[in-house]
Design a protein around this motif. Structure first.
Motif, PDB file in Angstrom:
ATOM      1  N   ASP A 125       0.842  -1.196   0.000  1.00  0.00           N
ATOM      2  CA  ASP A 125       0.000   0.000   0.000  1.00  0.00           C
ATOM      3  C   ASP A 125       0.879   1.249   0.000  1.00  0.00           C
ATOM      4  OD1 ASP A 125      -1.802   2.075   0.498  1.00  0.00           O
ATOM      5  OD2 ASP A 125      -3.082   0.815   1.765  1.00  0.00           O
ATOM      6  N   PRO A 126       1.340   1.673  -1.183  1.00  0.00           N
ATOM      7  CA  PRO A 126       2.209   2.853  -1.267  1.00  0.00           C
ATOM      8  C   PRO A 126       1.605   4.105  -0.651  1.00  0.00           C
ATOM      9  CG  PRO A 126       2.226   1.658  -3.344  1.00  0.00           C
ATOM     10  CD  PRO A 126       1.135   1.045  -2.510  1.00  0.00           C
ATOM     11  N   GLY A 127       0.277   4.227  -0.703  1.00  0.00           N
ATOM     12  CA  GLY A 127      -0.366   5.395  -0.117  1.00  0.00           C
ATOM     13  C   GLY A 127      -0.131   5.482   1.376  1.00  0.00           C
ATOM     14  N   LYS A 128      -0.288   4.355   2.059  1.00  0.00           N
ATOM     15  CA  LYS A 128      -0.025   4.328   3.495  1.00  0.00           C
ATOM     16  C   LYS A 128       1.455   4.571   3.783  1.00  0.00           C
ATOM     17  CE  LYS A 128      -3.788   1.310   5.077  1.00  0.00           C
ATOM     18  NZ  LYS A 128      -4.131  -0.020   5.647  1.00  0.00           N
ATOM     19  N   GLY A 129       2.311   4.023   2.924  1.00  0.00           N
ATOM     20  CA  GLY A 129       3.746   4.230   3.109  1.00  0.00           C
ATOM     21  C   GLY A 129       4.118   5.691   3.000  1.00  0.00           C
ATOM     22  N   LYS A 130       3.515   6.376   2.029  1.00  0.00           N
ATOM     23  CA  LYS A 130       3.808   7.800   1.831  1.00  0.00           C
ATOM     24  C   LYS A 130       3.321   8.622   3.012  1.00  0.00           C
ATOM     25  CE  LYS A 130       3.318  11.541  -1.543  1.00  0.00           C
ATOM     26  NZ  LYS A 130       2.792  11.926  -2.885  1.00  0.00           N
ATOM     27  N   THR A 131       2.131   8.302   3.503  1.00  0.00           N
ATOM     28  CA  THR A 131       1.572   9.050   4.632  1.00  0.00           C
ATOM     29  C   THR A 131       2.413   8.868   5.889  1.00  0.00           C
ATOM     30  OG1 THR A 131      -0.680   8.876   3.760  1.00  0.00           O
ATOM     31  CG2 THR A 131      -0.445   9.330   6.115  1.00  0.00           C
TER      32      THR A 131
ATOM     33  N   PHE B  34       8.979  12.555   8.362  1.00  0.00           N
ATOM     34  CA  PHE B  34       9.770  13.691   7.859  1.00  0.00           C
ATOM     35  C   PHE B  34       9.259  15.001   8.467  1.00  0.00           C
ATOM     36  CE2 PHE B  34      10.792  10.861   4.131  1.00  0.00           C
ATOM     37  CZ  PHE B  34      12.168  10.859   4.301  1.00  0.00           C
ATOM     38  N   ASP B  35       7.940  15.140   8.567  1.00  0.00           N
ATOM     39  CA  ASP B  35       7.362  16.348   9.161  1.00  0.00           C
ATOM     40  C   ASP B  35       7.763  16.498  10.624  1.00  0.00           C
ATOM     41  OD1 ASP B  35       6.119  16.971   6.782  1.00  0.00           O
ATOM     42  OD2 ASP B  35       4.139  16.221   7.389  1.00  0.00           O
ATOM     43  N   ALA B  36       7.990  15.352  11.295  1.00  0.00           N
ATOM     44  CA  ALA B  36       8.372  15.381  12.714  1.00  0.00           C
ATOM     45  C   ALA B  36       9.841  15.724  12.913  1.00  0.00           C
ATOM     46  CB  ALA B  36       8.062  14.038  13.359  1.00  0.00           C
ATOM     47  N   GLY B  37      10.592  15.792  11.809  1.00  0.00           N
ATOM     48  CA  GLY B  37      11.993  16.193  11.914  1.00  0.00           C
ATOM     49  C   GLY B  37      13.005  15.189  11.433  1.00  0.00           C
ATOM     50  N   ALA B  38      12.554  13.984  11.093  1.00  0.00           N
ATOM     51  CA  ALA B  38      13.492  12.988  10.562  1.00  0.00           C
ATOM     52  C   ALA B  38      13.982  13.435   9.192  1.00  0.00           C
ATOM     53  CB  ALA B  38      12.823  11.625  10.470  1.00  0.00           C
ATOM     54  N   ASP B  39      15.239  13.119   8.879  1.00  0.00           N
ATOM     55  CA  ASP B  39      15.721  13.446   7.538  1.00  0.00           C
ATOM     56  C   ASP B  39      16.176  12.217   6.759  1.00  0.00           C
ATOM     57  OD1 ASP B  39      17.993  13.026   9.076  1.00  0.00           O
ATOM     58  OD2 ASP B  39      19.003  14.884   8.484  1.00  0.00           O
ATOM     59  N   VAL B  40      16.122  11.038   7.387  1.00  0.00           N
ATOM     60  CA  VAL B  40      16.384   9.760   6.715  1.00  0.00           C
ATOM     61  C   VAL B  40      15.352   8.760   7.232  1.00  0.00           C
ATOM     62  CG1 VAL B  40      18.040   7.939   6.188  1.00  0.00           C
ATOM     63  CG2 VAL B  40      18.873  10.255   6.697  1.00  0.00           C
ATOM     64  N   VAL B  41      14.664   8.049   6.319  1.00  0.00           N
ATOM     65  CA  VAL B  41      13.663   7.058   6.726  1.00  0.00           C
ATOM     66  C   VAL B  41      13.929   5.733   6.007  1.00  0.00           C
ATOM     67  CG1 VAL B  41      11.209   6.423   6.715  1.00  0.00           C
ATOM     68  CG2 VAL B  41      11.892   8.785   7.230  1.00  0.00           C
ATOM     69  N   TYR B  42      13.992   4.674   6.782  1.00  0.00           N
ATOM     70  CA  TYR B  42      14.198   3.307   6.281  1.00  0.00           C
ATOM     71  C   TYR B  42      12.860   2.578   6.261  1.00  0.00           C
ATOM     72  CZ  TYR B  42      15.955  -1.622   6.678  1.00  0.00           C
ATOM     73  OH  TYR B  42      16.219  -2.971   6.508  1.00  0.00           O
ATOM     74  N   HIS B  43      12.563   1.914   5.155  1.00  0.00           N
ATOM     75  CA  HIS B  43      11.324   1.140   5.125  1.00  0.00           C
ATOM     76  C   HIS B  43      11.612  -0.352   5.017  1.00  0.00           C
ATOM     77  CE1 HIS B  43      10.534  -0.734   1.129  1.00  0.00           C
ATOM     78  NE2 HIS B  43      11.339   0.205   0.647  1.00  0.00           N
ATOM     79  N   ALA B  44      10.811  -1.134   5.709  1.00  0.00           N
ATOM     80  CA  ALA B  44      10.766  -2.588   5.547  1.00  0.00           C
ATOM     81  C   ALA B  44       9.299  -2.898   5.319  1.00  0.00           C
ATOM     82  CB  ALA B  44      11.313  -3.297   6.781  1.00  0.00           C
ATOM     83  N   ALA B  45       8.821  -2.498   4.147  1.00  0.00           N
ATOM     84  CA  ALA B  45       7.378  -2.499   3.893  1.00  0.00           C
ATOM     85  C   ALA B  45       7.009  -2.997   2.505  1.00  0.00           C
ATOM     86  CB  ALA B  45       6.825  -1.085   4.106  1.00  0.00           C
ATOM     87  N   GLY B  46       7.914  -3.739   1.861  1.00  0.00           N
ATOM     88  CA  GLY B  46       7.592  -4.303   0.558  1.00  0.00           C
ATOM     89  C   GLY B  46       7.169  -3.256  -0.443  1.00  0.00           C
TER      90      GLY B  46
ATOM     91  N   SER C  18       4.901  -1.129  -0.349  1.00  0.00           N
ATOM     92  CA  SER C  18       4.545   0.172   0.232  1.00  0.00           C
ATOM     93  C   SER C  18       5.735   1.123   0.239  1.00  0.00           C
ATOM     94  CB  SER C  18       4.031  -0.008   1.665  1.00  0.00           C
ATOM     95  OG  SER C  18       2.897  -0.850   1.696  1.00  0.00           O
ATOM     96  N   GLY C  19       6.931   0.579   0.021  1.00  0.00           N
ATOM     97  CA  GLY C  19       8.133   1.395   0.045  1.00  0.00           C
ATOM     98  C   GLY C  19       8.158   2.483  -1.011  1.00  0.00           C
ATOM     99  N   LEU C  20       7.430   2.273  -2.115  1.00  0.00           N
ATOM    100  CA  LEU C  20       7.371   3.312  -3.148  1.00  0.00           C
ATOM    101  C   LEU C  20       6.881   4.617  -2.548  1.00  0.00           C
ATOM    102  CD1 LEU C  20       7.413   4.390  -6.048  1.00  0.00           C
ATOM    103  CD2 LEU C  20       5.124   3.381  -6.364  1.00  0.00           C
ATOM    104  N   GLY C  21       5.882   4.524  -1.670  1.00  0.00           N
ATOM    105  CA  GLY C  21       5.355   5.719  -1.037  1.00  0.00           C
ATOM    106  C   GLY C  21       6.368   6.396  -0.133  1.00  0.00           C
ATOM    107  N   VAL C  22       7.244   5.588   0.489  1.00  0.00           N
ATOM    108  CA  VAL C  22       8.297   6.150   1.341  1.00  0.00           C
ATOM    109  C   VAL C  22       9.274   6.958   0.485  1.00  0.00           C
ATOM    110  CG1 VAL C  22      10.198   5.604   2.911  1.00  0.00           C
ATOM    111  CG2 VAL C  22       8.057   4.297   3.032  1.00  0.00           C
ATOM    112  N   PHE C  23       9.612   6.435  -0.689  1.00  0.00           N
ATOM    113  CA  PHE C  23      10.503   7.167  -1.591  1.00  0.00           C
ATOM    114  C   PHE C  23       9.847   8.472  -2.056  1.00  0.00           C
ATOM    115  CE2 PHE C  23      12.140   2.751  -3.003  1.00  0.00           C
ATOM    116  CZ  PHE C  23      12.948   2.679  -1.884  1.00  0.00           C
ATOM    117  N   GLN C  24       8.570   8.400  -2.335  1.00  0.00           N
ATOM    118  CA  GLN C  24       7.849   9.604  -2.772  1.00  0.00           C
ATOM    119  C   GLN C  24       7.815  10.657  -1.659  1.00  0.00           C
ATOM    120  OE1 GLN C  24       4.179   7.673  -3.814  1.00  0.00           O
ATOM    121  NE2 GLN C  24       4.754   7.394  -5.971  1.00  0.00           N
ATOM    122  N   ALA C  25       7.658  10.186  -0.424  1.00  0.00           N
ATOM    123  CA  ALA C  25       7.653  11.117   0.710  1.00  0.00           C
ATOM    124  C   ALA C  25       9.019  11.754   0.895  1.00  0.00           C
ATOM    125  CB  ALA C  25       7.237  10.377   1.982  1.00  0.00           C
TER     126      ALA C  25
END
Length: 352
Positions: free
Chosen positions: A219-225, A231-243, A245-252
């Motif tokens: 679910d890329p949509g959930k990954g992006k959200t 990122f909005d909370a202040g993180a500047d690097v995010v790692y995904h282990a979400a299959g 859904s990771g596409l949404g993490v890259f988009q974010a």
């Protein structure tokens, strides 16, 4: 209970080269491709493959399994049959999928993902002459079930260290697909690696779904959200282990002008050009090597049995260097890798 054996004990020189060719220290084209000596012949072996949700084309876990299957098919001339799980399917659907392959004379039958654990346990008992293999699960100890597992925490430690070394804010994030023990291993290693670099680092964490809902892996949509919130909370690097859904993490990451870390395959290579600048590295999990090794063992007449563990030492997990963003910290990451392999660093499998 069967004896659990390390993969290194059965690893031939040719299979070892499979893993090492594709390890994180390399940026060449074979990063996701098992290597081996082509026989040029045809085998009468029929291999059945049951994918998890997303199947071929998820650019992650399932695609790595498919890469191993394709290589074996090309090299050994095996016959194959493939099918995949669907979101929210009943447990009986997984059993039926495995039964159909077994009834079709496919041997071995390889189940991609721990979601098949219960189904493999039931069906393997019905077909004692068929060898089943399951990736990411050790629950079944029947003689005709081979468990193919990985030290995900070790590879995740390395990308956690990379995240901490590259973070400018001392604040990073993790997005898990589904909150299960397997994905907890990714988070535990990531946390440990980041804290080895910066003990005071702040780490956001969010899981997209809770079991028995496994749609968090596709679910890329959930990954992006989720990643967008980190990122909005202040993180500047995010790692995904979400299959998938990771596409949404890259988009974010692109939207936030931050950095993301991929998983399972070298996701820089499969990402669109507009997303590549935002992918720091990937934690490579060589499911392709595991699948290829299982099939090759059948071709060689010496099927792998028991539990086979693919760790850093045998090249089962690693980090990628595509894109060049970790070139300046590679020596530090490789030092951590050496310490994990020689036992100086013990990587936890649960979050502390």
């Amino acid at each position: 209970m069967r004896r659990s054996t390390k993969f290194a004990a059965v690893l031939t020189a040719g299979i070892l080269s499979l893993a090492l060719t594709a390890c994180g220290g390399s940026d060449n084209k074979s990063a996701n491709e098992p290597s081996g000596s082509a026989t040029g012949g045809k085998s009468d072996i029929k291999v059945g493959m049951a994918y998890d949700i997303g199947g071929r084309g998820d650019q992650s876990f399932n695609d790595m399994a498919a890469t191993g299957l394709d290589k074996a098919k090309s090299e050994f001339g095996i016959k194959t049959s493939e099918s995949e799980a669907t979101p929210d399917e009943a447990e009986s659907a997984k059993e039926d999928r495995l039964i159909q392959l077994a009834d079709g004379g496919y041997n071995p039958v390889i189940a991609v993902g721990f979601a098949y654990s219960e189904a493999v346990g039931k069906v393997a008992k019905q077909y004692p002459k068929i060898q089943f293999a399951i990736i990411d699960d050790t629950a079944n100890t029947d003689a005709n079930v081979t468990n193919l597992v990985f030290a995900e925490e070790q590879g995740s430690f390395l990308v956690g260290a990379a995240a901490a070394l590259k973070s400018k804010t001392g604040h990073i994030g993790f997005v898990g697909g589904v909150n299960v023990p397997l994905i907890n291993k990714f988070e535990a290693g990531y946390d440990a690696g980041a804290k080895a670099v910066n003990p005071n680092i702040k780490i956001e964490s969010q899981y997209l779904t809770q079991p028995p809902d496994f749609t968090g892996f596709n679910d890329p949509g959930k990954g992006k959200t989720a990643a967008g919130g980190e990122f909005d909370a202040g993180a500047d690097v995010v790692y995904h282990a979400a299959g998938g859904s990771g596409l949404g993490v890259f988009q974010a990451a692109k939207a936030a002008k931050g950095l993301a870390i991929g998983v399972d395959s070298d996701q820089y290579k499969t990402a669109s050009a507009d997303l590549q600048p935002f992918i720091l590295t990937s934690m490579i999990k060589h499911v392709d090597v595991a699948v290829y090794s299982m099939i090759k063992s059948f071709v060689d007449g010496k099927p792998l049995t028991g539990t086979q563990t693919f760790d850093l030492k045998v090249g089962g997990v690693d980090y990628s260097t595509s894109g060049g963003q970790v070139d300046d910290i590679k020596s530090k990451l490789d030092d951590y890798k050496k310490q994990i392999i020689d036992g100086t660093i013990k990587v936890p499998t649960t979050v502390k």
